[in-house]
Design a protein around this motif. Structure first.
Motif, PDB file in Angstrom:
ATOM      1  N   ALA A  66       0.497  -0.817   0.192  1.00 35.22           N
ATOM      2  CA  ALA A  66       0.147   0.167  -0.100  1.00 35.22           C
ATOM      3  C   ALA A  66       0.793   1.130  -0.270  1.00 35.22           C
ATOM      4  O   ALA A  66       2.172   1.089   0.576  1.00 35.22           O
ATOM      5  N   PRO A  67       0.264   2.304  -0.523  1.00 28.31           N
ATOM      6  CA  PRO A  67       1.022   3.513  -0.574  1.00 28.31           C
ATOM      7  C   PRO A  67       2.059   4.272   0.516  1.00 28.31           C
ATOM      8  O   PRO A  67       2.328   4.934   0.889  1.00 28.31           O
ATOM      9  N   GLU A  68       0.399   3.878   1.407  1.00 25.60           N
ATOM     10  CA  GLU A  68       0.838   4.639   3.017  1.00 25.60           C
ATOM     11  C   GLU A  68       0.547   3.207   4.069  1.00 25.60           C
ATOM     12  O   GLU A  68       0.356   2.530   3.585  1.00 25.60           O
ATOM     13  N   ASP A  69       1.245   3.827   5.238  1.00 26.49           N
ATOM     14  CA  ASP A  69       0.893   2.596   6.560  1.00 26.49           C
ATOM     15  C   ASP A  69      -0.393   3.110   7.473  1.00 26.49           C
ATOM     16  O   ASP A  69      -1.284   4.900   7.579  1.00 26.49           O
ATOM     17  N   SER A  70      -0.727   2.160   7.466  1.00 30.46           N
ATOM     18  CA  SER A  70      -2.265   2.349   8.850  1.00 30.46           C
ATOM     19  C   SER A  70      -1.504   2.361  10.108  1.00 30.46           C
ATOM     20  O   SER A  70      -0.870   1.680  10.680  1.00 30.46           O
ATOM     21  N   VAL A  71      -2.426   3.784  10.634  1.00 32.83           N
ATOM     22  CA  VAL A  71      -2.285   3.680  12.371  1.00 32.83           C
ATOM     23  C   VAL A  71      -2.585   2.581  13.057  1.00 32.83           C
ATOM     24  O   VAL A  71      -2.341   1.899  13.850  1.00 32.83           O
ATOM     25  N   ILE A  72      -4.201   1.980  12.420  1.00 31.75           N
ATOM     26  CA  ILE A  72      -4.186   0.622  12.681  1.00 31.75           C
ATOM     27  C   ILE A  72      -5.634   0.619  11.796  1.00 31.75           C
ATOM     28  O   ILE A  72      -5.352   0.399  11.040  1.00 31.75           O
ATOM     29  N   SER A  73      -5.334  -1.115  12.467  1.00 33.79           N
ATOM     30  CA  SER A  73      -6.705  -2.265  12.166  1.00 33.79           C
ATOM     31  C   SER A  73      -7.373  -2.225  12.274  1.00 33.79           C
ATOM     32  O   SER A  73      -7.945  -2.703  13.627  1.00 33.79           O
ATOM     33  N   VAL A  74      -8.929  -2.721  11.706  1.00 25.43           N
ATOM     34  CA  VAL A  74     -10.549  -2.798  11.851  1.00 25.43           C
ATOM     35  C   VAL A  74     -10.803  -4.292  10.981  1.00 25.43           C
ATOM     36  O   VAL A  74     -10.801  -3.494  10.006  1.00 25.43           O
ATOM     37  N   GLN A  75     -11.211  -4.958  12.356  1.00 28.18           N
ATOM     38  CA  GLN A  75     -11.173  -6.471  11.204  1.00 28.18           C
ATOM     39  C   GLN A  75     -12.980  -6.009  11.102  1.00 28.18           C
ATOM     40  O   GLN A  75     -13.644  -5.720  12.040  1.00 28.18           O
TER      41      GLN A  75
END
Length: 106
Positions: free
Chosen positions: A48-57
């Motif tokens: 992905a072009p950016e990093d996420s700060v959190i993941s939500v399932q």
């Protein structure tokens, strides 16, 4: 740069998240065998072009994607089925944080 392998002891031993569900080198998930609590660590997203700060399932990632579009939220990474089996997209929250919204294959 963050190092997942160096942080493993902190999350598994100190916090008790001793089940390593997966570790791809740049992303890993550790889960508690007792409570089901989990943390996902990302050092740099490989696809992905950016990093996420959190993941939500979520249960319905397609529905969540459609709702984010309907509400006009910025999609940072399009809805994608990744090679490791997760279907996900990234959305930018109004505060600027990038959220990874995902559904995992069972």
């Amino acid at each position: 740069m963050p190092d997942i392998s160096a942080a493993k002891g902190f999350y598994s031993d100190y916090l008790g998240l001793s089940n390593e569900e997966f570790n791809l080198g740049w992303v890993a998930r550790y889960t508690s065998p007792d409570s089901g609590a989990s943390v996902q660590l990302v050092t740099g997203d490989a696809s992905a072009p950016e990093d996420s700060v959190i993941s939500v399932q979520v249960d319905d990632v397609d529905g969540a994607y459609a709702e984010a579009q309907r509400l006009g939220y910025a999609i940072v990474h399009p809805l994608t089925t990744e090679p490791w089996g997760v279907r996900r997209f990234f959305v930018r929250a109004p505060d600027g944080n990038v959220i990874n919204v995902a559904a995992h294959s069972s």
